[in-house]
Design a protein around this motif. Sequence first.
Motif: not given
Ligand code: A2P
Length: 307
Positions: A194, A196-198, A201, A221, A237-240, A244, A247-248
């Motif tokens: 987490s 990005l703070g889940q 954030r 981010a 980091p999780k992003s679907a 994003r 980006q990560n």
């Molecule tokens: P999404 O999947 O829609 O991109 P963490 O990895 O800390 O658990 O955070 C995951 C959360 O942060 C998910 O809700 C994800 O949403 C969102 N997130 C992931 N990448 C980014 C980003 N680059 N900017 C803003 N939010 C992000």
Amino acid sequence: MATPVPYFSLNNGLKIPAIGMGCWMGDVGGGPAVEEMCANALKNGYRHLDTVRNEEHVGKAVRESGIPRNEIFVTTKLWNDCHHKVKEAFEQSLNNLGLDYIDLYLMHWPMAQIDGPEEHPTIVDTWKEMEKLLETGKVKSIGVSNFGIKPLKRLLSQCKVVPVTNQVESHPCLPYLELKNLCEDNGILITAYSPLGQSNRVFLADPDMIKIAESHQVTPAQVAMSWAVQRGTVAIPKSANLERMRQNISLVTLSDKEMDLVTSLHKKPGMHRSLLAYHHDGGVVFGWTYKQLDWPMDKGGFVIDQE
Ligand code: A2P
């Protein structure tokens, strides 16, 4: 200019991509959405996937990616209700993934929970069973997760194999400086879950983060990911979302001053804290108290500052 995602060396000589895809989608399983996210991640340059109770879907994405297995780093975890049957749980994970081996197997919590919070078997007993798995060749590295300082020291005093990583929640609100020093002194990488703070954030809206992001023409981010990697931690980091997720893994090089600003962000009022939703009833995480976990926190996951 974005720099490529580096690889870090583990204490057993193997390499781990410094950014991985965290696969927690908010509930156990996650269904085909996990598979789609992992498939997209692999298409977009990710080579490290961290499963969270969704091994079937992650494994399918790996198998169907067309990417050689040895180019993808796959992590999975021993759940806390399986400490008494490590071998069986591991075989089940391998089977769920449908892979020949696992790159990294983590003890997910520093506590067994079979019939309640009594700690049996001990984390040392469980670790010894995990050490035996290395002999099978079906797992390349073993590590721990959610370990505070005391359980980690206890494990280190009795283990034959030093964990390659301690995976903990970490981001600018929770840099875990003391734990990080202990890990570094013992050749253990911190993996930041987490990062990005889940769904909380908060630090992305911090004026210093925004200023640094603007000066590099990236998002806050990306500053958080760049900071995590530049300080020597792996981040998952999780992003679907395609944009994003791209980006990560597009990192920039921060100056020493920028690194210090991000590392100090937690010192701002109310910022030194966990951002996750698992602090039930204000002070219990999955039935364990902070004292049992040896997490330096008070109600709601706020860190008790020593200074
Ligand atoms: P999404 O999947 O829609 O991109 P963490 O990895 O800390 O658990 O955070 C995951 C959360 O942060 C998910 O809700 C994800 O949403 C969102 N997130 C992931 N990448 C980014 C980003 N680059 N900017 C803003 N939010 C992000």
